[in-house]
Design an enzyme around this catalytic site. Structure first.
Site, PDB file in Angstrom:
ATOM      1  N   GLU A 228       0.820  -1.218   0.000  1.00  0.00           N
ATOM      2  CA  GLU A 228       0.000   0.000   0.000  1.00  0.00           C
ATOM      3  C   GLU A 228       0.855   1.271   0.000  1.00  0.00           C
ATOM      4  O   GLU A 228       1.112   1.865   1.036  1.00  0.00           O
ATOM      5  CB  GLU A 228      -0.937   0.039   1.220  1.00  0.00           C
TER       6      GLU A 228
ATOM      7  N   LYS B 107      -2.793  -2.012  -2.863  1.00  0.00           N
ATOM      8  CA  LYS B 107      -3.824  -1.099  -2.364  1.00  0.00           C
ATOM      9  C   LYS B 107      -3.377   0.309  -2.693  1.00  0.00           C
ATOM     10  O   LYS B 107      -2.367   0.791  -2.171  1.00  0.00           O
ATOM     11  CB  LYS B 107      -4.029  -1.272  -0.856  1.00  0.00           C
TER      12      LYS B 107
END
Length: 293
Positions: free
Chosen positions: A175, A212
């Site tokens: 992420e 993400k």
């Protein structure tokens, strides 16, 4: 059920990932939005007990099932908590059919070169070894500017951690968030995409990751990442957008599904009756689910 079944659900399931991983730094704000003022808890233990009660209320809601919620990210402390007498990860998968993930990062370093790297993650091997029943992890960095050196450092660090997670038999959610407030957001996202592709190409068969990412300024920018053979799924963070904004922007990206936190819990309150709470949560779940299709 096996890790293979969890992987299949994450790769092909219709729905989204609920981010329920509020940690020490983000919990006070999450509780305030939920209608719990800091004056209502007198210690860190009481604070975490409040957020666990909120998480349990969400997970126990009728609409929180694998029909629309295919995965959920938990804070490390949550693994030691229980719902209806079962560990939270066990309850998620074996009762709700929702794949559990674990947030493993320990927060962010100070900004340098337009980015915030992850702080060191001490004891990671032990944490991964003890994460029974958990399919994967999530680890967050933040990009504030289109700075090539900073973005390269963020992605390199993320993939170093990802390799350790893969070696432990789990699937990491990489992420590198791009701040929605960045004045160079679109340029940073182009640079990030190219840097991630470089690192994906270094992974061997079986070294699979999820990504993400902030919903991009250019719709479908990350399609090439979603199509990469080493990527199980690309998911989107809400990044401070409202539920309606996040869902509208996400719906323009055909190969991303949601992994929302604030947008999922928007409008929820401790003071609501169960009927009111479940109706508000069900509305959010339905919006996010439809945007993820």
């Amino acid at each position: 059920m096996s890790k293979a079944q969890m992987r299949e659900q994450m790769a092909t399931g219709a729905g989204f990932i609920a981010a329920l991983d509020q940690s020490g730094g983000s919990t006070p704000k999450a509780l305030a939005l939920y209608g719990v003022d800091a004056a209502q808890y007198g210690s860190e233990e009481e604070m975490f007990a409040e957020i666990q009660r909120m998480r349990a209320r969400i997970i126990l809601a009728d609409d929180f099932t694998s029909k629309k919620v295919i995965g959920a990210i938990l804070f490390e402390r949550t693994l030691g908590e229980s719902i209806d007498g079962r560990g939270v990860a066990d309850f998620l998968w074996n009762v709700k059919g929702v794949v559990p993930f674990l947030k493993i990062d320990k927060g962010l370093e100070d900004e340098a070169n337009g980015v915030q790297l992850m702080k060191p993650i001490p004891g990671l091997a032990d944490t991964l070894a003890k994460a029974e029943g958990v399919f994967g992890t999530k680890e967050r960095s933040v990009i504030h500017e289109a700075n090539a050196e900073g973005i390269a450092a963020v992605v390199a660090q993320q993939f170093d951690v990802a390799r350790e997670v893969v070696a432990a038999g789990m699937v990491p959610i990489v992420e590198p968030e791009v701040s929605i407030h960045s004045t160079t957001k679109a340029q940073a996202e182009e640079m990030l995409k190219e840097e991630i592709l470089k690192h994906l190409d270094t992974l061997a068969d079986g070294q699979d990751v999820m990504l993400k990412l902030t919903i991009p300024s250019t719709a479908n920018l990350y399609d090439a990442l979603a199509d990469h053979p080493r990527v199980v799924r690309v998911v989107a963070l809400s990044g401070g957008y409202s539920t309606d904004q996040a869902c509208d922007l996400l719906s323009r990206n055909g190969k991303m599904i949601a992994s929302f936190s604030r947008a999922l819990t928007e409008g929820l309150s401790k003071q609501q009756s169960d009927a009111e709470f479940n109706a508000a949560l069900g509305g959010n779940i339905d919006k996010i689910y439809r945007a993820s299709l």
